[in-house]
Design an enzyme around this catalytic site. Sequence first.
Site, mmCIF file in Angstrom:
data_model
loop_
_atom_site.group_PDB
_atom_site.id
_atom_site.type_symbol
_atom_site.label_atom_id
_atom_site.label_comp_id
_atom_site.label_asym_id
_atom_site.label_seq_id
_atom_site.Cartn_x
_atom_site.Cartn_y
_atom_site.Cartn_z
ATOM 1 N N GLN A 139 13.355 -13.819 6.388
ATOM 2 C CA GLN A 139 12.101 -14.538 6.196
ATOM 3 C C GLN A 139 11.836 -14.508 4.691
ATOM 4 O O GLN A 139 11.296 -13.531 4.154
ATOM 5 C CB GLN A 139 10.952 -13.877 6.960
ATOM 6 C CG GLN A 139 9.646 -14.667 6.861
ATOM 7 C CD GLN A 139 8.467 -13.936 7.472
ATOM 8 O OE1 GLN A 139 8.464 -12.706 7.577
ATOM 9 N NE2 GLN A 139 7.439 -14.686 7.857
ATOM 10 N N ARG A 175 0.816 -1.222 0.000
ATOM 11 C CA ARG A 175 0.000 0.000 0.000
ATOM 12 C C ARG A 175 0.848 1.269 0.000
ATOM 13 O O ARG A 175 0.336 2.355 -0.276
ATOM 14 C CB ARG A 175 -0.941 -0.001 1.211
ATOM 15 C CG ARG A 175 -2.055 -1.028 1.112
ATOM 16 C CD ARG A 175 -2.818 -1.147 2.419
ATOM 17 N NE ARG A 175 -3.378 0.132 2.821
ATOM 18 C CZ ARG A 175 -3.830 0.383 4.055
ATOM 19 N NH1 ARG A 175 -3.753 -0.559 4.993
ATOM 20 N NH2 ARG A 175 -4.333 1.559 4.343
ATOM 21 N N THR A 195 38.182 44.248 0.231
ATOM 22 C CA THR A 195 36.981 43.897 -0.511
ATOM 23 C C THR A 195 37.337 43.397 -1.906
ATOM 24 O O THR A 195 38.168 43.983 -2.602
ATOM 25 C CB THR A 195 36.062 45.120 -0.615
ATOM 26 O OG1 THR A 195 35.621 45.479 0.690
ATOM 27 C CG2 THR A 195 34.859 44.830 -1.488
ATOM 28 N N ASN A 213 36.629 25.537 -1.399
ATOM 29 C CA ASN A 213 37.230 24.396 -0.714
ATOM 30 C C ASN A 213 37.347 23.140 -1.558
ATOM 31 O O ASN A 213 37.976 22.175 -1.151
ATOM 32 C CB ASN A 213 36.421 24.063 0.552
ATOM 33 C CG ASN A 213 34.958 23.766 0.250
ATOM 34 O OD1 ASN A 213 34.348 24.394 -0.605
ATOM 35 N ND2 ASN A 213 34.385 22.813 0.960
ATOM 36 N N TYR A 214 36.756 23.108 -2.743
ATOM 37 C CA TYR A 214 36.669 21.865 -3.498
ATOM 38 C C TYR A 214 37.306 22.051 -4.873
ATOM 39 O O TYR A 214 36.966 22.983 -5.610
ATOM 40 C CB TYR A 214 35.190 21.472 -3.645
ATOM 41 C CG TYR A 214 34.931 20.151 -4.312
ATOM 42 C CD1 TYR A 214 35.646 19.010 -3.969
ATOM 43 C CD2 TYR A 214 33.931 20.035 -5.279
ATOM 44 C CE1 TYR A 214 35.381 17.786 -4.576
ATOM 45 C CE2 TYR A 214 33.660 18.819 -5.888
ATOM 46 C CZ TYR A 214 34.389 17.695 -5.539
ATOM 47 O OH TYR A 214 34.124 16.487 -6.132
ATOM 48 N N LYS A 232 29.287 24.513 6.485
ATOM 49 C CA LYS A 232 29.423 23.066 6.338
ATOM 50 C C LYS A 232 30.801 22.640 6.836
ATOM 51 O O LYS A 232 31.821 23.182 6.437
ATOM 52 C CB LYS A 232 29.243 22.675 4.863
ATOM 53 C CG LYS A 232 29.138 21.175 4.592
ATOM 54 C CD LYS A 232 30.469 20.493 4.392
ATOM 55 C CE LYS A 232 31.227 21.029 3.200
ATOM 56 N NZ LYS A 232 32.534 20.306 3.016
#
Length: 451
Positions: free
Chosen positions: A75, A15, A405, A368-369, A333
């Site tokens: 089972q 269901r 800046t 960062n990547y 993060k």
Amino acid sequence: MSINLVILAAGKGTRMKSDSAKVLHKVAGAPLLIHAMKAGTSLEPQNIVIVAGHEADAVSAAALAYDESAQIVLQTEQKGTGHAVLCTKDALQGATGDLLVLYGDTPFISPETLDTMHSARARFDIVVLGFEAADPARYGRLVMDGNTLERIVEFKDASDEERDISFCNSGVILCSTAHMFELLAQVTNDNAGEEYYLTDIIGLARAAGLSATAVACSEAETMGVNSRADLAAAEAAFQARARADALEAGVTLTAPETVFFAHDTYVGPDTIIEPNVIFGPEVTIENGAHIRAFSHLEGAHVSRGAVVGPYARLRPGAELSENVHVGNFVEIKNATLAEGAKANHLTYIGDATIGEGTNIGAGTITCNYDGVFKHHTHIGARAFIGSNTMLIAPVSVGDEAMTATGAIVNKDVPDGALAISRIPQDNKLNLARKLFDTLRAKKARQQNEDE
């Protein structure tokens, strides 16, 4: 007396209209199975056995991720609840103490209710969990004689008189491990469903001179999830209870119905949570924090006095120390912000440590990547990161240092230094007018051609 915990989780749940096993569908960020495991482990069982069937590998992975000591048995054919429990016999070979049967699609049995069953077990050989149903419908009926449970009758096998009984069976049973398997060995499938019912052990136990009783819990605790509508109702029930618990614990919810908690959210007293805040799993909020509207937190720790949002996102590994401010459209993060640090606007901080009292200007990004590896950014104490700074990790900015800046920082900045990285500005006189005139003329020609 020691406890062995068996959780039945083999069903497909047709269901649900899903390829996934029913018990893997989530309430409050956790699979239904995990809710059942959390309830059962409150009794500190010596063995935990999960009966899997449909999508067994995925069910096993979820169970072992929560408790690596759990045993998984299969089972392979769905022959009823009695057959499912009997499948655990080899896994529990030599186990002593009692056996408690729970269900992976029934997430809300409380530890307090299980304690009540455990207490009743001192006086009776078998204890069943029942509830007074507002609409008994097709539930199995508990046939009582005073405190003695005489038998359990499935609805399809019940007489009209038995169907008038409103005290219904939840399916949860506690008895000695030895008695469980002795009785299950005698169960037959001579019934309308041609299944081996776990409930049949009550009649067999009474015939053998064993005592049985039923203890009652609220109907809400026995809510089973068999469809998407049931899943939505279970989520609503969880959230209503979690909100009430938070308010009772001294948390201010300015619009409780708009706040959504995970199964393991902890929020300390005197915290204020504004409207439309969502907590994913593994979030801890210490006393006196302020979570502002439309923020999303997951896998994060927020310390006393910190302010988050509005419209902030804390991802796994976000660690905010005391009095940190994370403002609107800021994403954190796998990063630690030390006491008093601020990132108030339009910023991404990932894989970083930010020193105490440091200010992160609007538009700052820790880059960062590199497409393969994640790299770390370190910013010291009392530094000032100018707006629109790009920090190309791995990179370090020293204590009391500053970036101008628009700086692109790809090498370390010493303590107290100012990093400036800008292309020199060159103003071409009247060139803007010439460009606009050219573009407008081109647009006019295109419009004429279209006509």
